[in-house]
Design a protein around this motif. Structure first.
Motif, short mmCIF file in Angstrom:
data_model
loop_
_atom_site.label_atom_id
_atom_site.label_comp_id
_atom_site.label_asym_id
_atom_site.label_seq_id
_atom_site.Cartn_x
_atom_site.Cartn_y
_atom_site.Cartn_z
N LEU A 235 -1.20 84.25 74.01
CA LEU A 235 -1.06 84.19 72.55
C LEU A 235 -1.64 82.90 71.97
N VAL A 236 -1.95 81.93 72.81
CA VAL A 236 -2.52 80.66 72.32
C VAL A 236 -4.03 80.83 72.22
N THR A 237 -4.53 80.97 71.01
CA THR A 237 -5.95 81.27 70.80
C THR A 237 -6.67 80.26 69.93
N ASP A 238 -5.94 79.28 69.42
CA ASP A 238 -6.53 78.29 68.52
C ASP A 238 -7.34 77.27 69.31
N HIS A 239 -8.65 77.21 69.07
CA HIS A 239 -9.53 76.27 69.78
C HIS A 239 -9.07 74.83 69.63
N SER A 240 -8.48 74.51 68.49
CA SER A 240 -8.10 73.12 68.23
C SER A 240 -7.03 72.64 69.21
N VAL A 241 -6.22 73.56 69.74
CA VAL A 241 -5.20 73.18 70.72
C VAL A 241 -5.86 72.60 71.97
N PHE A 242 -6.91 73.29 72.45
CA PHE A 242 -7.60 72.84 73.65
C PHE A 242 -8.42 71.58 73.37
N ASN A 243 -9.05 71.54 72.21
CA ASN A 243 -9.89 70.40 71.87
C ASN A 243 -9.05 69.13 71.71
N ALA A 244 -7.92 69.24 71.01
CA ALA A 244 -7.06 68.07 70.78
C ALA A 244 -6.53 67.54 72.11
N HIS A 245 -6.18 68.45 73.02
CA HIS A 245 -5.67 68.03 74.33
C HIS A 245 -6.73 67.24 75.09
N ALA A 246 -7.97 67.77 75.10
CA ALA A 246 -9.04 67.09 75.82
C ALA A 246 -9.39 65.75 75.19
N ARG A 247 -9.42 65.69 73.85
CA ARG A 247 -9.77 64.43 73.18
C ARG A 247 -8.73 63.34 73.48
N LYS A 248 -7.46 63.73 73.54
CA LYS A 248 -6.40 62.76 73.81
C LYS A 248 -6.61 62.09 75.17
N TYR A 249 -6.84 62.90 76.21
CA TYR A 249 -6.95 62.33 77.55
C TYR A 249 -8.33 61.74 77.81
N GLU A 250 -9.33 62.19 77.07
CA GLU A 250 -10.64 61.55 77.15
C GLU A 250 -10.54 60.10 76.66
N ARG A 251 -9.90 59.91 75.50
CA ARG A 251 -9.74 58.57 74.95
C ARG A 251 -8.90 57.71 75.90
N GLU A 252 -7.86 58.29 76.46
CA GLU A 252 -7.01 57.54 77.38
C GLU A 252 -7.80 57.11 78.61
N PHE A 253 -8.67 58.00 79.11
CA PHE A 253 -9.51 57.68 80.26
C PHE A 253 -10.43 56.51 79.95
N MET A 254 -11.09 56.55 78.79
CA MET A 254 -12.03 55.49 78.43
C MET A 254 -11.28 54.16 78.24
N GLU A 255 -10.09 54.22 77.69
CA GLU A 255 -9.28 53.00 77.54
C GLU A 255 -8.88 52.45 78.91
N ASP A 256 -8.56 53.35 79.85
CA ASP A 256 -8.21 52.93 81.20
C ASP A 256 -9.39 52.26 81.89
N MET A 257 -10.59 52.84 81.71
CA MET A 257 -11.79 52.26 82.31
C MET A 257 -12.04 50.86 81.75
N ASP A 258 -11.84 50.70 80.45
CA ASP A 258 -12.02 49.39 79.83
C ASP A 258 -10.99 48.39 80.37
N ALA A 259 -9.75 48.85 80.53
CA ALA A 259 -8.69 47.97 81.06
C ALA A 259 -8.99 47.54 82.49
N LEU A 260 -9.72 48.37 83.24
CA LEU A 260 -10.09 48.04 84.61
C LEU A 260 -11.36 47.19 84.68
N GLY A 261 -11.97 46.94 83.53
CA GLY A 261 -13.20 46.14 83.51
C GLY A 261 -14.41 46.91 83.98
N ILE A 262 -14.38 48.25 83.87
CA ILE A 262 -15.50 49.09 84.29
C ILE A 262 -16.50 49.20 83.14
N ARG A 263 -17.76 48.94 83.45
CA ARG A 263 -18.79 49.01 82.42
C ARG A 263 -18.92 50.43 81.88
N GLU A 264 -19.16 50.52 80.59
CA GLU A 264 -19.40 51.83 80.00
C GLU A 264 -20.70 52.41 80.53
#
Length: 803
Positions: A235-264
């Motif tokens: 019943l979950v058919t709204d694309h925004s549900v999947f997109n919002a979930h991915a964007r949240k953890y994508e940003r968290e990943f990039m912040e984690d990489m920055d915290a580890l001193g990993i070059r972009e």
């Protein structure tokens, strides 16, 4: 490329007709090994061994790395992979000076993302549904538990049956695979049992409890999520549900990489932004006859691929010719939502390029019908678009070799019409914790953010530098403690040299003044540089490179400890500068300082030490006033000895409590006080850790004291009983003049043996009573009160420390 010499001369050159030139004897070039010749060796998964690295064109390196599937928080296993590749990339660019173009792709649509996003959305809806009270929620949770246990039992039975089959068929590969799956399953079942225990505990709480419902949702989250998804996921058919979930953890990943001193990366891509290109890529493979449509999905035909002259399973050959693929491997390749049955494929090992979307899954329009990209196709498309039809290096974790990377190779070579899409494949080894691979599905992981709560990014980087990047390693207290110890060694050495160079060395003799010791140190310095260079060329062997740096530091420390040392400041500075340069290459140090860690505690950058001149002036004024007051008290006729002790305590307080907050480290030595500027945050953390250890020691001492004083208190209480009153209790009816019982309460006489035992006990009590009277000067109550007071005081101190 840099050349090495053998230590001998080659044949002299005479420069032909130029008679004015004398023969020149060139050093002999060492060509005994690729490393001696200056070549970089890299472990290539395509061959299973180290190969000389040769970029396809010039010194340009086109490098693609699989990024995360952003469905949850990244853990230390991800840190291991991306820190390792960051270190290798830094060596390639900053040490070997290759021209690197580095791309990472974010997988933002995948079975795991779809499942987790759906489950989280359904849990959110359940949490907000006030019609589902605590009682109904208890019922749902218990149903979910039973369903999860039944599914777990069925899974275990299937694995055990497959294991027995592999054993009976003497299939060693199948046996190893199933034993590994069984270990993982037992870990998952252990986690399920823990969840059940938590759920049942919360269910037993009265529904009138204010937080009972919230606690139950939290405790039953895993099993409820799976149950809700089975029943309502479609019943979950709204694309925004999947997109919002991915964007949240994508940003968290990039912040984690920055915290580890990993070059972009130089280029970052997302799968969802490449759907049109993915469709075109699939159509091109179909046009070549190597892919086919089935029930709205598109599969790559392995039979057609091989008929066209391509090879399959290059990275992880599994059987004769690398053709065998197990059911477990196929399940991994299809994903959690894979629905392609055997009747849908021409060959059971064919894999999806495009998946027909079912209800509850995001879908894009395509010539094949509404669907979404297969897991493997994304990397081929985004890497092909950015880096071209031939990659120098492709990287990822060990677990991606098959099926992901092998399938990437197959579809890319089919599309581009080549035999080799990637020249060098590199894979990091697994990170293990408690004997198993760190994995979210096993719930045995430590998130990057959790790891950074207890360790700095520099310490984590050093930990990985001390391991082979392509070998499995264990994450444990021992490995991180070793990294901390090594960090301390570097810090201490930099502080020593910093103190030396602060002095005016030009006011003294500047040459070597310590004879053989100077020569020995210089040779150790040259040897370290050679070892580091050879180690980095040898498959990025940072472990041996780090050990070489630590060895020359140990030599330098021994040199500085020589009695009446007159050290060569410039030689020591050269060593410290070189060590810092290599650590900068590794990403352990950054900033413009000649040597040292600077004031930063994480290796990401340097900031000005201290907190500004006002803070320093304020600290000095307060210190002066306190010392002055202590001296004035002594001058007025006070206790001079006490004043001296007070001043020394004030000085220690400045060193240990005040200056660290300003980023100033003082070390008192027989030769004087050495000072350095460091990051206040790091120093405050060190102070907190030191205080915690001191507190732990203090608590341990107090607990021992409490046990001893409590025993003493009981002894005093027991000894206060007069010997003749020891057995005057309701258990007995008659006693003799010494207080020995002669008949029991019912009138039965005491036996001779019993009387003897009682007399012995009374004699012992008489001695204890006598000792107590002597010890207490005939005032046992006062001793009892003072002992009780000591016990109460210790308990109060322990309570205070626990707050």
């Amino acid at each position: 490329m840099s050349l090495s010499g053998t230590g001998n001369f080659a044949q002299p050159t005479c420069y032909g007709c130029d008679s004015n030139r004398h023969p020149w004897h060139p050093p002999e070039i060492d060509v005994s090994t690729p490393i001696a010749s200056g070549q970089l060796l890299m472990r290539n998964t395509l061959t299973g061994q180290k190969e000389p690295f040769v970029p396809m064109k010039d010194r340009h390196v086109r490098w693609y790395t699989c990024g995360p599937t952003v469905y949850d928080s990244s853990h230390v296993g991800h840190a291991r992979t991306y820190l390792s590749f960051d270190i290798m990339r830094r060596i390639m660019t900053d040490y070997l000076h290759y021209n690197v173009l580095f791309q990472i792709n974010i997988t933002d649509i995948d079975d795991k993302i779809i499942l987790r996003a759906r489950q989280n959305e359904l849990l959110r809806q359940l949490e907000e549904d006030t019609s589902v009270g605590f009682g109904k929620l208890v019922e749902l949770a218990k149903e979910a538990l039973e369903e999860a246990k039944l599914k777990s039992d069925e899974k275990k039975a299937g694995i055990e049956a497959a294991l027995q089959e592999a054993i009976s068929e003497k299939n060693s590969r199948g046996r190893t695979e199933q034993e590994g799956l069984l270990d993982q399953h037992l870990m998952k079942r252990k986690n399920l049992d823990k969840d059940e225990e938590k759920v049942l505990k919360v269910c037993s709480v009265s529904p009138n409890e204010k937080e009972a419902r919230a606690n139950l949702l939290l405790a039953a989250k895993s099993v409820l999520a799976e149950k809700l998804d089975r029943e309502k996921g479609h019943l979950v058919t709204d694309h925004s549900v999947f997109n919002a979930h991915a964007r949240k953890y994508e940003r968290e990943f990039m912040e984690d990489m920055d915290a580890l001193g990993i070059r972009e990366p130089d280029i970052l891509t997302r799968v969802t932004e490449y759907v049109p290109e993915i469709i075109a890529f699939v159509e091109k493979i179909m046009a070549k006859g190597m892919a086919y449509k089935s029930n709205g999905s598109v599969y790559l035909s392995l039979d057609a691929l091989k008929a066209a002259g391509h090879n399959y399973r290059k990275l992880d050959p599994a059987g004769p010719g690398g053709e065998e693929t197990s059911a477990a491997e196929m399940a991994e390749g299809e994903g959690a939502l894979g629905g392609g049955g055997s009747g849908e494929k021409r060959n059971p090992n064919d894999f999806a390029l495009w998946k027909a979307s079912k209800s509850g899954e995001p879908a894009w329009d395509s010539p094949f019908g509404p669907g979404r990209p297969g897991w493997h196709i994304e990397c081929s498309v985004v890497a092909g678009d950015i880096l071209g039809e031939l990659l120098d290096i492709h990287s990822g974790g060990e677990d991606l070799k098959f099926p992901h990377h092998d399938n990437e190779l197959a579809q890319s070579e089919a599309c581009f019409g080549c035999q080799q899409w990637v020249n060098y494949f590199t894979h990091t080894g697994h990170l293990h914790i408690q004997g198993l691979k760190m994995s979210k599905s096993l719930k045995n992981f430590v998130t990057i953010r959790q790891a950074l709560e207890h360790n700095t990014s520099r310490q984590l980087r050093i930990m990985f530098l001390l391991q082979g990047w392509d070998q499995p390693m264990s994450y444990s207290d021992q490995t991180i403690d070793d990294a901390r110890t090594k960090e301390t060694t570097f810090k201490s050495f930099f502080r020593e040299v910093e103190a030396l160079v602060r002095e005016d060395y030009l006011s003294e003799e500047v040459g070597w003044r310590m004879g053989d010791a100077d020569h020995k140190l210089a040779e150790a310095y040259l040897a370290a540089q050679q070892t580091v260079h050879e180690s980095l060329l040898d498959n990025f062997n940072t472990k041996d490179a780090m050990l070489a740096l630590l060895r020359v530091i140990n030599e330098a420390n021994a040199y500085l400890r020589i009695p009446n040392a007159r050290p060569s400041t410039l030689t020591l500075r050269a060593i410290a500068t070189y060590v810092s340069q290599i650590l900068k290459v590794f990403g352990v140090v950054s900033g413009a300082d000649d040597f040292g860690f600077g004031s930063g505690g994480d290796g990401k950058g340097d900031s000005a030490g201290g907190s500004g001149s006002e803070s320093y002036i304020g600290a000095m004024v307060d210190f002066r006033e306190t010392v002055r007051n202590a001296a004035l008290e002594a001058a007025k006729g006070g206790d001079t000895k006490a004043a001296i002790q007070s001043i020394l305590k004030i000085c220690d307080g400045l060193r240990d409590e005040v200056l660290p907050t300003l980023g100033v480290r003082l070390e008192d030595r027989p030769t004087g006080t050495m000072w350095n500027l460091e990051d206040p945050g790091v120093m405050l953390k060190e102070m907190a850790e030191k205080a915690a250890k001191e507190k732990e020691v203090q608590v341990g001492k107090l607990e021992k004291q409490l046990v001893a004083r409590t025993l003493q208190l009981e002894k005093v209480k027991n000894s206060m009983v007069k010997p003749e009153d020891l057995f005057r209790t309701v258990e007995y009816k008659e006693w003799d003049e010494a207080g020995v019982p002669i008949s029991l309460a019912n009138g039965d006489p005491m036996s001779g043996g019993q009387v003897k035992k009682k007399k012995k006990a009374i004699d012992k009590q008489a001695k204890a009573y006598k000792d107590l009277m002597e010890k207490s000067n005939n005032n046992p109550q006062e001793l009892l009160d003072s002992t009780q007071k000591e016990v109460d005081t210790i308990k109060a101190k322990l309570e205070e420390l626990s707050l």
